[in-house]
Design a protein around this motif. Structure first.
Motif, PDB file in Angstrom:
ATOM      1  N   ARG A 197       0.833  -1.198   0.000  1.00  0.00           N
ATOM      2  CA  ARG A 197       0.000   0.000   0.000  1.00  0.00           C
ATOM      3  C   ARG A 197       0.878   1.262   0.000  1.00  0.00           C
ATOM      4  O   ARG A 197       0.632   2.215  -0.741  1.00  0.00           O
ATOM      5  N   ARG A 198       1.937   1.261   0.826  1.00  0.00           N
ATOM      6  CA  ARG A 198       2.798   2.426   0.959  1.00  0.00           C
ATOM      7  C   ARG A 198       3.600   2.702  -0.313  1.00  0.00           C
ATOM      8  O   ARG A 198       3.696   3.853  -0.757  1.00  0.00           O
ATOM      9  N   ASP A 199       4.172   1.658  -0.918  1.00  0.00           N
ATOM     10  CA  ASP A 199       5.117   1.857  -2.012  1.00  0.00           C
ATOM     11  C   ASP A 199       4.487   1.771  -3.395  1.00  0.00           C
ATOM     12  O   ASP A 199       5.001   2.357  -4.352  1.00  0.00           O
ATOM     13  N   PHE A 200       3.392   0.992  -3.512  1.00  0.00           N
ATOM     14  CA  PHE A 200       2.847   0.746  -4.841  1.00  0.00           C
ATOM     15  C   PHE A 200       1.366   1.126  -4.980  1.00  0.00           C
ATOM     16  O   PHE A 200       0.789   0.971  -6.051  1.00  0.00           O
ATOM     17  N   CYS A 201       0.762   1.574  -3.884  1.00  0.00           N
ATOM     18  CA  CYS A 201      -0.651   1.967  -3.898  1.00  0.00           C
ATOM     19  C   CYS A 201      -1.552   0.829  -4.382  1.00  0.00           C
ATOM     20  O   CYS A 201      -2.553   1.068  -5.048  1.00  0.00           O
ATOM     21  N   ARG A 202      -1.187  -0.391  -4.078  1.00  0.00           N
ATOM     22  CA  ARG A 202      -2.040  -1.548  -4.380  1.00  0.00           C
ATOM     23  C   ARG A 202      -2.488  -2.138  -3.048  1.00  0.00           C
ATOM     24  O   ARG A 202      -1.680  -2.292  -2.119  1.00  0.00           O
ATOM     25  N   THR A 203      -3.781  -2.458  -2.957  1.00  0.00           N
ATOM     26  CA  THR A 203      -4.325  -2.952  -1.691  1.00  0.00           C
ATOM     27  C   THR A 203      -5.220  -4.156  -1.933  1.00  0.00           C
ATOM     28  O   THR A 203      -5.560  -4.499  -3.080  1.00  0.00           O
ATOM     29  N   ASN A 204      -5.593  -4.787  -0.850  1.00  0.00           N
ATOM     30  CA  ASN A 204      -6.554  -5.884  -0.888  1.00  0.00           C
ATOM     31  C   ASN A 204      -7.964  -5.402  -0.543  1.00  0.00           C
ATOM     32  O   ASN A 204      -8.828  -6.207  -0.180  1.00  0.00           O
ATOM     33  N   ASP A 205      -8.187  -4.101  -0.634  1.00  0.00           N
ATOM     34  CA  ASP A 205      -9.513  -3.586  -0.290  1.00  0.00           C
ATOM     35  C   ASP A 205     -10.586  -4.124  -1.229  1.00  0.00           C
ATOM     36  O   ASP A 205     -11.701  -4.427  -0.814  1.00  0.00           O
ATOM     37  N   SER A 206     -10.244  -4.219  -2.515  1.00  0.00           N
ATOM     38  CA  SER A 206     -11.182  -4.797  -3.479  1.00  0.00           C
ATOM     39  C   SER A 206     -10.860  -6.275  -3.617  1.00  0.00           C
ATOM     40  O   SER A 206      -9.942  -6.675  -4.330  1.00  0.00           O
ATOM     41  N   LEU A 207     -11.587  -7.105  -2.913  1.00  0.00           N
ATOM     42  CA  LEU A 207     -11.268  -8.528  -2.825  1.00  0.00           C
ATOM     43  C   LEU A 207     -11.790  -9.266  -4.063  1.00  0.00           C
ATOM     44  O   LEU A 207     -12.963  -9.622  -4.155  1.00  0.00           O
ATOM     45  N   THR A 208     -10.900  -9.518  -5.013  1.00  0.00           N
ATOM     46  CA  THR A 208     -11.292 -10.240  -6.228  1.00  0.00           C
ATOM     47  C   THR A 208     -10.572 -11.583  -6.365  1.00  0.00           C
ATOM     48  O   THR A 208     -10.960 -12.405  -7.181  1.00  0.00           O
ATOM     49  N   GLN A 209      -9.489 -11.783  -5.580  1.00  0.00           N
ATOM     50  CA  GLN A 209      -8.765 -13.059  -5.591  1.00  0.00           C
ATOM     51  C   GLN A 209      -8.549 -13.506  -4.149  1.00  0.00           C
ATOM     52  O   GLN A 209      -8.082 -12.721  -3.318  1.00  0.00           O
ATOM     53  N   LEU A 210      -8.884 -14.767  -3.865  1.00  0.00           N
ATOM     54  CA  LEU A 210      -8.764 -15.301  -2.504  1.00  0.00           C
ATOM     55  C   LEU A 210      -8.193 -16.706  -2.551  1.00  0.00           C
ATOM     56  O   LEU A 210      -8.444 -17.465  -3.491  1.00  0.00           O
ATOM     57  N   ALA A 211      -7.415 -17.030  -1.530  1.00  0.00           N
ATOM     58  CA  ALA A 211      -7.011 -18.413  -1.301  1.00  0.00           C
ATOM     59  C   ALA A 211      -7.733 -18.899  -0.057  1.00  0.00           C
ATOM     60  O   ALA A 211      -7.544 -18.349   1.033  1.00  0.00           O
ATOM     61  N   VAL A 212      -8.591 -19.894  -0.220  1.00  0.00           N
ATOM     62  CA  VAL A 212      -9.338 -20.456   0.906  1.00  0.00           C
ATOM     63  C   VAL A 212      -8.603 -21.715   1.353  1.00  0.00           C
ATOM     64  O   VAL A 212      -8.610 -22.730   0.654  1.00  0.00           O
ATOM     65  N   ILE A 213      -7.924 -21.648   2.490  1.00  0.00           N
ATOM     66  CA  ILE A 213      -7.113 -22.754   2.993  1.00  0.00           C
ATOM     67  C   ILE A 213      -7.993 -23.666   3.843  1.00  0.00           C
ATOM     68  O   ILE A 213      -8.711 -23.203   4.732  1.00  0.00           O
ATOM     69  N   LEU A 214      -7.936 -24.972   3.585  1.00  0.00           N
ATOM     70  CA  LEU A 214      -8.820 -25.934   4.238  1.00  0.00           C
ATOM     71  C   LEU A 214      -8.160 -26.537   5.476  1.00  0.00           C
ATOM     72  O   LEU A 214      -6.923 -26.624   5.570  1.00  0.00           O
ATOM     73  N   GLU A 215      -9.006 -26.978   6.378  1.00  0.00           N
ATOM     74  CA  GLU A 215      -8.536 -27.738   7.535  1.00  0.00           C
ATOM     75  C   GLU A 215      -8.027 -29.098   7.074  1.00  0.00           C
ATOM     76  O   GLU A 215      -8.427 -29.614   6.028  1.00  0.00           O
ATOM     77  N   ASP A 216      -7.120 -29.672   7.867  1.00  0.00           N
ATOM     78  CA  ASP A 216      -6.620 -31.007   7.550  1.00  0.00           C
ATOM     79  C   ASP A 216      -7.777 -31.991   7.520  1.00  0.00           C
ATOM     80  O   ASP A 216      -8.602 -32.032   8.447  1.00  0.00           O
ATOM     81  N   GLY A 217      -7.842 -32.796   6.451  1.00  0.00           N
ATOM     82  CA  GLY A 217      -8.883 -33.811   6.344  1.00  0.00           C
ATOM     83  C   GLY A 217     -10.167 -33.325   5.702  1.00  0.00           C
ATOM     84  O   GLY A 217     -11.046 -34.140   5.403  1.00  0.00           O
ATOM     85  N   ALA A 218     -10.313 -32.023   5.486  1.00  0.00           N
ATOM     86  CA  ALA A 218     -11.537 -31.503   4.867  1.00  0.00           C
ATOM     87  C   ALA A 218     -11.551 -31.861   3.380  1.00  0.00           C
ATOM     88  O   ALA A 218     -10.523 -31.800   2.703  1.00  0.00           O
ATOM     89  N   ALA A 219     -12.714 -32.235   2.876  1.00  0.00           N
ATOM     90  CA  ALA A 219     -12.856 -32.598   1.468  1.00  0.00           C
ATOM     91  C   ALA A 219     -13.018 -31.343   0.622  1.00  0.00           C
ATOM     92  O   ALA A 219     -13.874 -30.498   0.906  1.00  0.00           O
ATOM     93  N   GLU A 220     -12.199 -31.215  -0.399  1.00  0.00           N
ATOM     94  CA  GLU A 220     -12.234 -30.014  -1.230  1.00  0.00           C
ATOM     95  C   GLU A 220     -13.603 -29.801  -1.874  1.00  0.00           C
ATOM     96  O   GLU A 220     -14.115 -28.671  -1.903  1.00  0.00           O
ATOM     97  N   HIS A 221     -14.202 -30.879  -2.381  1.00  0.00           N
ATOM     98  CA  HIS A 221     -15.471 -30.700  -3.085  1.00  0.00           C
ATOM     99  C   HIS A 221     -16.583 -30.277  -2.133  1.00  0.00           C
ATOM    100  O   HIS A 221     -17.473 -29.507  -2.505  1.00  0.00           O
ATOM    101  N   ARG A 222     -16.533 -30.753  -0.876  1.00  0.00           N
ATOM    102  CA  ARG A 222     -17.553 -30.349   0.095  1.00  0.00           C
ATOM    103  C   ARG A 222     -17.405 -28.870   0.458  1.00  0.00           C
ATOM    104  O   ARG A 222     -18.386 -28.128   0.511  1.00  0.00           O
ATOM    105  N   VAL A 223     -16.161 -28.445   0.683  1.00  0.00           N
ATOM    106  CA  VAL A 223     -15.939 -27.043   1.032  1.00  0.00           C
ATOM    107  C   VAL A 223     -16.273 -26.157  -0.163  1.00  0.00           C
ATOM    108  O   VAL A 223     -16.830 -25.054  -0.001  1.00  0.00           O
ATOM    109  N   GLU A 224     -15.964 -26.613  -1.357  1.00  0.00           N
ATOM    110  CA  GLU A 224     -16.305 -25.826  -2.543  1.00  0.00           C
ATOM    111  C   GLU A 224     -17.812 -25.600  -2.641  1.00  0.00           C
ATOM    112  O   GLU A 224     -18.277 -24.498  -2.971  1.00  0.00           O
ATOM    113  N   GLU A 225     -18.590 -26.630  -2.324  1.00  0.00           N
ATOM    114  CA  GLU A 225     -20.053 -26.479  -2.342  1.00  0.00           C
ATOM    115  C   GLU A 225     -20.499 -25.419  -1.344  1.00  0.00           C
ATOM    116  O   GLU A 225     -21.377 -24.592  -1.639  1.00  0.00           O
ATOM    117  N   ARG A 226     -19.882 -25.411  -0.158  1.00  0.00           N
ATOM    118  CA  ARG A 226     -20.262 -24.424   0.856  1.00  0.00           C
ATOM    119  C   ARG A 226     -19.856 -23.013   0.427  1.00  0.00           C
ATOM    120  O   ARG A 226     -20.604 -22.054   0.648  1.00  0.00           O
TER     121      ARG A 226
END
Length: 857
Positions: free
Chosen positions: A666-695
């Protein structure tokens, strides 16, 4: 001459199988290389035509970290002093206004280039008038169409006024205007004379005026300007190498529009394909040469008979050269047809020298390359006849008629030495020729070359200088069969030990083919293993979301979903000189799984630190503790490399990236995460990807645009892409295996022709058809086993060498792993090819007319 062609044509038609095998061997060898050359030419041509048509063609663009750099006119010369930079030029771009009679007539872009550099960088072409010359400070060029529209003719003078765009800066996370720009009173105009008109190509397609670099800098000297510099690199240098040398003052980028098909990874892939094709050509020429020379030895009695009938030596030479010429030319024509047909097939299925799926829009035939390949094939076929014919002509008529064969031992020994020198010297030199793809590591590369030459020298040296090796190997292979098939084994051993040249040729051909196959498959397997290991580090169970902008409340809702460990925003991103993302340490801390990750998060929280991916660190040779100068609105800012790790996860489609704190972004490049268009959703150990994707989809169901990628799908895609891109190697390997089969077929057919009298005698004294088949099959299996084992012995060290070279070329952490399945498959494949090649000669052996063979052979 008619007699020569008559006898030659009857000889070819009377031995249909040998003729067909020889012609196909020539055709497939030539056709394989033609197909690859044609598809590579059209792949590159299609890429060239899809490039940006209004740009120059530098290898790299170099940008100063500071605006208004000191000594700007001398920077090009200092860049040319860097090892590997062949030529450089300043390229100044800024806005101007053309003024006539104190009235503006056009707003254009001004491009300042150093005189004499246009051809080097394919920048423009003069259609009329002259080019810029050293010392021109008041001359300029215009596109011909633009000059016509503005009614400006050659020799006209016009006033050029600079346009000063506002200078931007970054303040409190916002891009602000530091200087409004506008015209200044002093030195704001320059009178210039039109000296040349540009053709409508490259920069001549754009709405710009071109003047000298010196004149453009002078016009904007008291403004905020940031020139760029174009450079051409030697084949041994890469953009990453230059970046390492100039990183304290410049950033280096590789313009994609200028390097389509020529980027480092693409060059590596293309050279690998072409090297494989050349291996096919080498093998094809080797098979052609030996087949033709062996076929002549089988016909020594015919030479004696022709001599006894009064045929002169010149006429005998003409007969065999005519036969060889017919075979070679017919094979060459058929090879061209096969090559062009195969190239068209590759194009239809989008199999190119840049991988699978690239579109090829053209189908031009590179006539010089095609002609050279056909010429080589024809030449080696004729040499295969001419080389032993020189000695065969010296035989007395009586000796030729009595023995029916010539002793070419010394000639064959010299031939083998020639082959040995080609393989041991020229192949490593060829590898050195493509080692310009290697990033640094010259001493290591020399060591690798020495090891490659040593491996080839050792294996071929044993075959060449230890003639008893093949005899002992034959006895060792046949030994286990002697208990079951005693008579067949002894006959097979006697035949093989008495046909050293034929066995040497067959074994060498199989060894080369399957050693090549082992090397290529080792590359693919190593890349797949590297991808899987990287995925284990960088792809924890997770989902990668792209969508229309979200608010923070949605982010909190996602973090509360069952199976979600945490969410990391990834929207803040820049590309200078590589991809850098701003991440929130708090988000990383919630998703960290190891002590290493927690330590890196703590360091990142302190600010002014950067974590590099392993691929990026290897490419640029960054180490922990190094300082990287990143260009910002306020000039370069140093960032310390605080870690090298892939452990924070994967950001789709890019493995070469760095992470900094979002507050620093933000300070050096004036780029922020205020407009959230890309996210990494990290899953708990053992969680099924397809089930979490449905949620996740249910939680974001109100959005109009949403895409989600699973980590497992990304991993599978990367492994699949390796297999897909290397499919063309599988095609080449299949053709090389066909060549080996044709070589074996030719060898066995010629052996059957040579042994017709022997076969007839064996049948007359009581050898059954089954026993005769056993003798021939034992010979074939032995040749296949010896060739396969030697291929494994040669292929393992060569594969290690290739994988080490790949690691240097790609910057990936590729490690050689020996696959027992691949080794076993290599040996069994050699045996299988030998058996398939023996089917027709075996059938031919059973059809020998015993009475005719005894009477006339």
């Amino acid at each position: 001459m008619k007699l020569a062609f008559l006898i030659a044509s009857r000889s070819l038609t009377s031995r249909k199988l040998r003729t067909a095998a020889s012609m196909l061997g020539i055709a497939v060898g030539i056709g394989t290389v033609i197909a690859i050359f044609v598809i590579d030419h059209n792949t590159n041509l299609s890429q060239e035509r899809r490039r940006s048509e209004d740009s120059a063609r530098p290898d790299i663009e170099i940008t100063p970290l500071h605006s208004n750099p000191a000594g700007v006119l001398d920077i090009s010369r200092s860049l040319e002093s860097i090892p590997g930079v062949l030529e450089a030029t300043g390229a100044f771009f800024n806005g101007i206004t053309l003024v006539r009679n104190e009235r503006p007539i056009a707003d254009l872009e001004l491009c300042g280039l150093e005189p004499g550099k246009s051809e080097t960088f394919s920048a423009y072409r003069i259609a009329e008038g002259r080019d810029l010359e050293p010392g021109d400070t008041e001359a300029f060029l215009l596109p011909r169409g633009l000059a016509t529209r503005l009614e400006i003719s050659l020799g006209d003078s016009i006033v050029v006024r600079r346009r000063r765009p506002p200078v931007r800066g970054c303040r409190d996370g916002q891009i602000v205007t530091v200087d409004e720009g506008g015209a200044r009173d002093e030195d704001q105009v320059q009178s210039m004379r039109l000296v040349g008109l540009l053709a409508p190509e490259r920069l001549g397609r754009r709405q710009l005026a071109i003047t000298t670099f010196q004149a453009s800098v002078k016009l904007f000297r008291d403004d905020h300007f940031l020139p760029i510099f174009w450079a051409r690199l030697s084949s041994s240098t890469t953009a990453e190498e230059v970046q390492r040398r100039v990183q304290s003052d410049f950033t280096v980028s590789t313009p994609r529009f200028a390097l389509a098909g020529e980027a480092l990874e693409e060059k590596a892939f293309r050279n690998g394909v072409l090297a494989s094709a050349m291996m096919a050509l080498l093998l094809g020429l080797f098979i052609i040469f030996n087949s033709m020379s062996m076929s002549l030895n089988e016909r020594i009695r015919q030479i004696g008979l022709l001599s006894a009938l009064g045929t002169t030596r010149a006429q005998i030479s003409a007969i065999f050269l005519a036969e060889g010429g017919i075979l070679a030319l017919s094979g060459g024509v058929l090879g061209v047809a096969i090559g062009l047909g195969l190239a068209a097939l590759l194009k239809a299925y989008r199999i190119t020298t840049l991988g699978l799926g690239e579109r090829v829009d053209t189908f031009e035939i590179p006539l010089p390359a095609v002609s050279a390949v056909v010429g080589l094939g024809v030449l080696f076929a004729l040499l295969g006849i001419l080389w032993p014919l020189v000695k065969a002509r010296r035989l007395s008529t009586t000796e030729a008629l009595r023995s029916g064969r010539a002793d070419f031992k010394d000639l064959r020994q010299r031939t083998r030495i020639g082959v040995y020198l080609v393989l041991v010297i020229l192949i490593p030199l060829g590898f050195l020729g493509v080692s310009h793809l290697v990033v640094g590591g010259t001493q290591r590369m020399l060591l690798i070359l020495l090891k490659a030459g040593g491996a080839l020298a050792a294996v071929f040296g044993v075959l060449l200088f230890c003639p008893g090796f093949l005899t002992r190997a034959t006895r060792w292979v046949l030994g286990p069969w002697s208990r079951l098939f005693r008579l067949e084994t002894r006959l097979a051993e006697s035949s093989m030990t008495g046909s050293g040249h034929r066995i040497f040729t067959s074994v060498t051909g199989l060894m080369l083919v399957f050693a090549t196959l082992l090397g290529v498959k080792s590359i693919t397997g190593s890349l797949q293993d590297e991808t899987r290991q990287w995925a284990d580090r960088a792809l924890p169970p997770s989902l990668y979301v792209r969508s229309e902008p979200l608010d923070r409340m949605r982010l909190l809702e996602l973090e509360e979903l069952e199976g979600v460990r945490g969410v990391v925003p990834l929207t803040a991103e820049i590309n200078s000189p590589f991809t850098i993302r701003g991440v929130e340490p708090e988000s990383l801390a919630r998703t960290a799984r190891s002590a290493e990750q927690h330590r890196l998060v703590e360091k990142l929280s302190a600010g002014d630190g950067i974590v590099l991916s392993e691929y990026l660190a290897r490419s640029y040779r960054y180490r922990i503790g190094d300082t990287i100068e990143l260009p910002t609105f306020d000039g370069p800012r140093p960032y310390e490399v605080i870690g090298v790790s892939d452990a924070f996860g994967f950001f789709p489609d890019n493995r070469k990236y760095g992470l900094i704190r979002e507050a620093d972004m933000r300070r050096d490049f004036c780029r922020t995460n205020d407009s959230l268009t890309q996210l990494a959703v990290i899953l708990e150990d053992g969680a099924a990807e397809h089930r979490v994707e449905e949620r996740v989809r249910a939680s974001l169901s109100s959005l109009e645009w949403l895409t989600i990628k699973r980590a497992s799908a990304i991993r599978a895609r990367h492994v699949r892409e390796i297999e897909r891109d290397f499919f063309i190697f599988d095609v080449i390997l299949l053709l090389i295996v066909c060549l080996a089969a044709l070589g074996m077929l030719n060898s066995l057919v010629i052996a059957a022709l040579e042994r017709r009298k022997e076969i007839a005698l064996l049948r007359i004294i009581g050898l059954t058809r089954a026993q005769l088949s056993g003798v021939l099959l034992l010979e074939t299996i032995s040749i296949g086993l010896i060739g396969g084992v030697l291929a494994a012995l040669l292929g393992v060290p060569v594969s290690w060498i290739v994988v080490q070279g790949l690691a240097n070329v790609s910057g990936l952490g590729v490690a050689f792993e020996l696959s027992p399945v691949l080794l076993i498959g290599c040996v069994l494949g050699s045996v299988l090819v030998s058996l398939i090649a023996s089917l027709l000669p075996l059938r031919q052996a059973h059809r020998v007319d015993y009475a005719t063979a005894i009477r006339y052979e």
